[in-house]
Design a protein around this motif. Structure first.
Motif, PDB file in Angstrom:
ATOM      1  N   ALA A   1       0.858  -1.189   0.000  1.00  0.00           N
ATOM      2  CA  ALA A   1       0.000   0.000   0.000  1.00  0.00           C
ATOM      3  C   ALA A   1       0.884   1.226   0.000  1.00  0.00           C
ATOM      4  O   ALA A   1       1.868   1.273   0.721  1.00  0.00           O
ATOM      5  N   ILE A   2       0.542   2.209  -0.835  1.00  0.00           N
ATOM      6  CA  ILE A   2       1.347   3.425  -0.897  1.00  0.00           C
ATOM      7  C   ILE A   2       0.504   4.580  -0.362  1.00  0.00           C
ATOM      8  O   ILE A   2      -0.687   4.670  -0.642  1.00  0.00           O
ATOM      9  N   LEU A   3       1.153   5.413   0.471  1.00  0.00           N
ATOM     10  CA  LEU A   3       0.477   6.576   1.060  1.00  0.00           C
ATOM     11  C   LEU A   3       1.108   7.810   0.451  1.00  0.00           C
ATOM     12  O   LEU A   3       2.282   8.061   0.675  1.00  0.00           O
ATOM     13  N   THR A   4       0.355   8.567  -0.315  1.00  0.00           N
ATOM     14  CA  THR A   4       0.952   9.767  -0.888  1.00  0.00           C
ATOM     15  C   THR A   4       0.244  10.987  -0.339  1.00  0.00           C
ATOM     16  O   THR A   4      -0.957  10.963  -0.088  1.00  0.00           O
ATOM     17  N   LEU A   5       1.019  12.056  -0.162  1.00  0.00           N
ATOM     18  CA  LEU A   5       0.441  13.326   0.262  1.00  0.00           C
ATOM     19  C   LEU A   5       0.233  14.129  -1.001  1.00  0.00           C
ATOM     20  O   LEU A   5       1.183  14.562  -1.641  1.00  0.00           O
ATOM     21  N   GLY A   6      -1.013  14.271  -1.409  1.00  0.00           N
ATOM     22  CA  GLY A   6      -1.311  14.933  -2.666  1.00  0.00           C
ATOM     23  C   GLY A   6      -1.274  13.932  -3.806  1.00  0.00           C
ATOM     24  O   GLY A   6      -1.086  12.738  -3.604  1.00  0.00           O
ATOM     25  N   ALA A   7      -1.446  14.433  -5.020  1.00  0.00           N
ATOM     26  CA  ALA A   7      -1.521  13.560  -6.187  1.00  0.00           C
ATOM     27  C   ALA A   7      -0.159  12.961  -6.496  1.00  0.00           C
ATOM     28  O   ALA A   7       0.871  13.522  -6.143  1.00  0.00           O
ATOM     29  N   CYS A   8      -0.167  11.802  -7.134  1.00  0.00           N
ATOM     30  CA  CYS A   8       1.077  11.142  -7.515  1.00  0.00           C
ATOM     31  C   CYS A   8       0.775  10.247  -8.697  1.00  0.00           C
ATOM     32  O   CYS A   8      -0.272   9.597  -8.734  1.00  0.00           O
ATOM     33  N   GLU A   9       1.680  10.213  -9.662  1.00  0.00           N
ATOM     34  CA  GLU A   9       1.408   9.403 -10.848  1.00  0.00           C
ATOM     35  C   GLU A   9       2.314   8.181 -10.889  1.00  0.00           C
ATOM     36  O   GLU A   9       3.382   8.168 -10.273  1.00  0.00           O
ATOM     37  N   GLY A  10       1.825   7.165 -11.579  1.00  0.00           N
ATOM     38  CA  GLY A  10       2.645   5.975 -11.844  1.00  0.00           C
ATOM     39  C   GLY A  10       2.915   5.117 -10.624  1.00  0.00           C
ATOM     40  O   GLY A  10       3.993   4.552 -10.514  1.00  0.00           O
ATOM     41  N   VAL A  11       1.939   5.000  -9.701  1.00  0.00           N
ATOM     42  CA  VAL A  11       2.207   4.174  -8.521  1.00  0.00           C
ATOM     43  C   VAL A  11       1.951   2.696  -8.827  1.00  0.00           C
ATOM     44  O   VAL A  11       2.588   1.825  -8.249  1.00  0.00           O
TER      45      VAL A  11
ATOM     46  N   LEU B   1      -3.441   5.033  -0.940  1.00  0.00           N
ATOM     47  CA  LEU B   1      -4.145   5.961  -0.049  1.00  0.00           C
ATOM     48  C   LEU B   1      -3.703   7.373  -0.356  1.00  0.00           C
ATOM     49  O   LEU B   1      -2.641   7.793   0.103  1.00  0.00           O
ATOM     50  N   PRO B   2      -4.462   8.129  -1.153  1.00  0.00           N
ATOM     51  CA  PRO B   2      -4.068   9.518  -1.371  1.00  0.00           C
ATOM     52  C   PRO B   2      -4.548  10.383  -0.214  1.00  0.00           C
ATOM     53  O   PRO B   2      -5.754  10.514   0.013  1.00  0.00           O
ATOM     54  N   LEU B   3      -3.611  10.944   0.536  1.00  0.00           N
ATOM     55  CA  LEU B   3      -3.970  11.853   1.633  1.00  0.00           C
ATOM     56  C   LEU B   3      -3.918  13.278   1.109  1.00  0.00           C
ATOM     57  O   LEU B   3      -3.280  13.559   0.101  1.00  0.00           O
ATOM     58  N   ASP B   4      -4.567  14.174   1.826  1.00  0.00           N
ATOM     59  CA  ASP B   4      -4.503  15.589   1.440  1.00  0.00           C
ATOM     60  C   ASP B   4      -3.133  16.136   1.774  1.00  0.00           C
ATOM     61  O   ASP B   4      -2.593  15.862   2.837  1.00  0.00           O
ATOM     62  N   ALA B   5      -2.599  16.925   0.857  1.00  0.00           N
ATOM     63  CA  ALA B   5      -1.302  17.544   1.109  1.00  0.00           C
ATOM     64  C   ALA B   5      -1.464  18.651   2.144  1.00  0.00           C
ATOM     65  O   ALA B   5      -2.533  19.249   2.272  1.00  0.00           O
ATOM     66  N   VAL B   6      -0.400  18.880   2.896  1.00  0.00           N
ATOM     67  CA  VAL B   6      -0.403  19.957   3.887  1.00  0.00           C
ATOM     68  C   VAL B   6       0.112  21.214   3.207  1.00  0.00           C
ATOM     69  O   VAL B   6       1.131  21.174   2.520  1.00  0.00           O
ATOM     70  N   GLU B   7      -0.605  22.322   3.385  1.00  0.00           N
ATOM     71  CA  GLU B   7      -0.120  23.558   2.749  1.00  0.00           C
ATOM     72  C   GLU B   7       1.047  24.131   3.532  1.00  0.00           C
ATOM     73  O   GLU B   7       1.083  24.045   4.758  1.00  0.00           O
TER      74      GLU B   7
END
Ligand SMILES: Cc1cc2nc3c(=O)[nH]c(=O)nc-3n(C[C@H](O)[C@H](O)[C@H](O)COP(=O)(O)OP(=O)(O)OC[C@H]3O[C@@H](n4cnc5c(N)ncnc54)[C@H](O)[C@@H]3O)c2cc1C
Ligand SMILES: Nc1ncnc2c1ncn2[C@@H]1O[C@H](COP(=O)(O)O)[C@@H](O)[C@H]1O
Lengths: 260, 407
Positions: free
Chosen positions: B129-139, B148-154
């Motif tokens: 399982a991959i956890l990314t903060l924000g969008a990510c391509e090619g997982v 699991l796409p998490l919301d990115a922190v500003e």
């Protein structure tokens, strides 16, 4: 402004002799540029950190702690008493597990703000500006309020030269020994002499033959293999080729910057 | 092996030319019927070749009968390789989580290596399982079964980011969690470790289901441990995932961490490296002058116009024409640059040692047989004194937008 530099008992990677880790020496230089700083070490013996006196500290506090105990409770108790504005630590220790977890555990225990990989610090008591390394010389300039714990990156300025006179004048004080050391349950770790392992070769095809891997390692398969040779071109033509090549690699920005 | 018995008389009789008084024999005729046919080693070898592989591979267990046509199989295999099917893992026995850096929404090669390590830990039954903060391509192609796409922190707020990742990981409850041991990844891993109160095994150089290995005590010993919950993986130590693409099925995240905007960080701004002052060892793009350059003022203008970091060969530094800290080579600085631009440098071994790590080299030299020309990806045999003004002119033209070549 109260500044504390955390000093660990380092070991030289080749000789194994006690030595002050370089990043902590760099931390002392950063601290000395801001004001008076005090060193703090928790461990069985303060001899290893005595070197820090010659590098710019005038006083080191030593918490006597038996060998093999977790230094975090003792250090956090002392730091809570000192209430410093800035705590500097190394990014990783040297000669031990080299895990770099101690500063994070301290920040969690004391609810301190932690800024990692700092190369320079400036500012006064209320607002500090820390330059954080992002690799390759790029920085992030972070302004913070209130007490902060920062770990030092190797790209920081080189430590001051060792001064024998300063080292003699400085003092190591024994402060109250930690009452009870909590024995941390250690995971079973098996230790053996280090064995070098082959590094992965970038760009080698997976499942390729040994000859293909060798080519990738020596660069023959890379840019050199498809290298272009221009013999006696027109200088303008050569300049165009160079710029096009640099843009293709991505080290030079495109020409559409200030188009009229 | 039983061999039919030869009958020389019958063989002879069969090749006798009919209709002649004297017995005459045609020995050029191919003997069939009896006797052993001739072997054709080439055809046999070709018959053993496994189809649909770029590298020749031979299946020696396949015995070829030399009197029959060679059997060629493995055709269906070729069809399978042509269209890689996405691997779907419906019910993984356990999960191995990976938290990549993913700078700019793309996996770095270090991130892919961590995914390869996670794949090794997951084995056949487990899922990655991959956890990314924000969008990510090619997982998916990099080896992730769940995503699991998490919301990115500003802004820059590593504490909040770590709280969010720790909450998501607690909800996911994987068996192992891996981070890259990079500047950001190592920081996040330690924050998550102290938040979760779990030990962290850092900088693992070997990742396998039967143990993780890391160097310790200044690389004098190595420590082996059974895979625990949290570990970080060293760069360039583990191979990337090389199998068919995986599903990367999005997983909903239940636990939403409280967004606690930290008031203690007042501001954070990125300061890009200034190529003119960055230390040579850290520079991204170095332009260097050698003994072939006499007009150093033009050289400095070219360096500034290209936004490169200035370097020099030892000859110029010894002569005092360039400062000593710009010297590239064995007794100067060993570069880690992406690109090296050498003007009028012969490429002595001591100099080339400093450039060994550079991926791209561009050289201008009047000597076709200089070692630098051989090393370069773009080599130009021309007078550097003439090329430098041409470069400057072209750059000025482009900046003004009047370049005739842009038309
Ligand atoms: C112990 C030791 C350590 C050393 N360490 C270093 C080191 O760290 N770094 C280092 O650089 N050197 C080092 N050297 C020196 C090294 O061996 C070479 O002498 C040096 O690198 C040569 O520098 P160069 O290429 O600039 O000069 P040269 O060898 O003189 O080459 C000049 C080149 O410029 C070309 N040229 C001439 N005119 C023009 C023109 N108009 N346009 C284009 N091209 C032209 C020529 O064809 C020639 O190829 C070391 C030597 C020793 C013994
Ligand atoms: N026993 C100790 N006493 C004081 N500071 C320490 C001690 N151990 C570690 N540190 C600090 O924490 C940093 C990282 O250590 P480590 O987590 O052991 O890699 C070191 O560079 C020191 O600044």
């Amino acid at each position: 402004m109260t500044i504390v530099v955390l000093l660990s008992a380092g070991r030289h990677p080749v000789s194994g002799a006690p030595v002050l880790p370089r990043m902590e020496a760099q931390a002392i230089r950063i601290a000395a540029s801001l004001g008076e700083a005090v060193g703090l070490h928790a461990g069985p013996d303060a001899e290893a950190v005595r070197e820090a006196l010659g590098l710019g500290l005038t006083r080191i506090e030593h918490i006597a702690l038996p060998e093999g105990l977790d230094p975090v409770p003792a250090l956090s108790a002392r730091l809570a008493a000192l209430a410093p504005d800035l705590v500097l630590a190394g990014r990783r220790s040297q000669g031990g597990a080299e895990s770099g977890v101690v500063p994070y555990a301290l920040a969690e225990a004391l609810d301190l703000l932690l800024i990692p990989d700092v190369v320079a610090v400036s500012g006064g008591a209320d607002t500090l500006t820390l330059d954080q390394s992002l690799g390759r010389g790029a920085l992030r300039r972070v302004s913070v309020r209130g007490p902060v714990l920062a770990t030092v990156h190797p790209d920081a300025a080189a430590p001051h030269a060792y001064a024998f006179g300063k080292a003699r004048r400085g003092a190591v004080e024994l402060v109250g020994a930690a009452a009870t050391g909590v024995d941390v349950p250690q995971a079973i770790v098996e230790e053996r002499p280090y064995r070098r392992r082959p590094k992965l070769v970038k760009g080698a095809p997976t499942g390729g033959s040994a000859a293909e891997r060798l080519k990738a390692a020596t660069g023959e398969g890379g840019s050199a293999a498809k290298g272009r040779l221009l013999v006696e071109p027109d200088p303008e033509e050569a300049a165009r080729e160079i710029l096009a090549h640099l843009r293709q690699i991505g080290v030079l920005a495109g020409p559409t910057k200030s188009n009229s | 092996m039983t061999r039919p018995r030869r009958d020389p008389r019958a063989e002879r009789a069969s090749i006798q030319v009919a209709g002649e008084a004297r017995p005459r024999f045609d020995r050029t005729a191919r003997r069939t019927g009896s006797g052993r046919p001739r072997r054709d080693p080439r055809a046999e070898r070709a018959g053993q070749r496994v189809a649909a592989e770029a590298r020749p591979r031979y299946d020696l267990s396949q015995t070829v009968r030399f009197d029959a046509a060679v059997i060629t199989e493995a055709q269906p295999k070729a069809a399978a390789a042509a269209s890689p099917k996405i691997l779907v893992l419906d019910d993984p026995a356990f999960l191995v989580a990976v938290v990549p850096d993913a700078p700019g929404g793309r996996l770095s090669s270090h991130d892919r290596q961590v995914l390869g390590a996670a794949r090794a830990l997951a084995g056949r039954e487990g899922g990655v399982a991959i956890l990314t903060l924000g969008a990510c391509e090619g997982v998916g192609p990099a080896g992730a079964d769940r995503w699991l796409p998490l919301d990115a922190v500003e802004g820059y707020d590593p504490a909040t980011q770590a709280a969010r990742v720790a909450a998501a990981l607690t909800a996911l409850a994987p068996r192992h969690i891996l981070f890259p041991e990079s500047l950001d990844g190592g920081d996040l891993a330690r924050r998550v470790a102290v938040r979760m109160g779990e030990p962290l095994f850092t900088n693992a150089e070997v990742v396998a289901a039967n143990g993780l290995v890391r160097p310790a005590k200044g690389r004098r010993v190595e420590q082996r441990i059974a895979p625990g919950l949290l570990s970080t993986v060293a760069p360039d130590a583990v191979a990337e995932y090389g199998g068919p693409p995986r599903e990367a099925r999005p997983l909903p995240v239940e636990a939403e961490a409280p967004t606690q905007g930290s008031k203690r960080i007042v501001s954070a701004a990125r300061v890009p490296a200034d190529p003119a002052t960055v230390p040579l060892a850290l520079a991204e793009f170095v332009a260097s002058a050698g003994n072939g350059i006499t007009d150093l003022d033009t050289f400095r203008q070219v360096v500034a116009a290209l936004r490169a970091t200035p370097g020099a060969s030892r000859v110029l530094c010894d002569a005092g024409l360039m400062p000593r800290h710009t010297q590239v080579g064995a007794s100067g600085t060993v570069l880690a640059a992406t690109c090296y631009f050498a003007l009028g440098i012969s490429g002595a071994p001591q100099h080339l040692q400093g450039v060994a790590g550079c991926e791209h080299v561009v050289a201008v030299n009047t000597d076709l047989h200089a070692a630098m020309i051989e090393r370069a990806g773009l080599a130009i045999v021309q007078d550097a004194q003439a090329v430098m003004p041409a470069l400057l002119k072209l750059l000025v033209q482009e900046a003004q937008g009047t370049g005739d070549e842009t038309a």
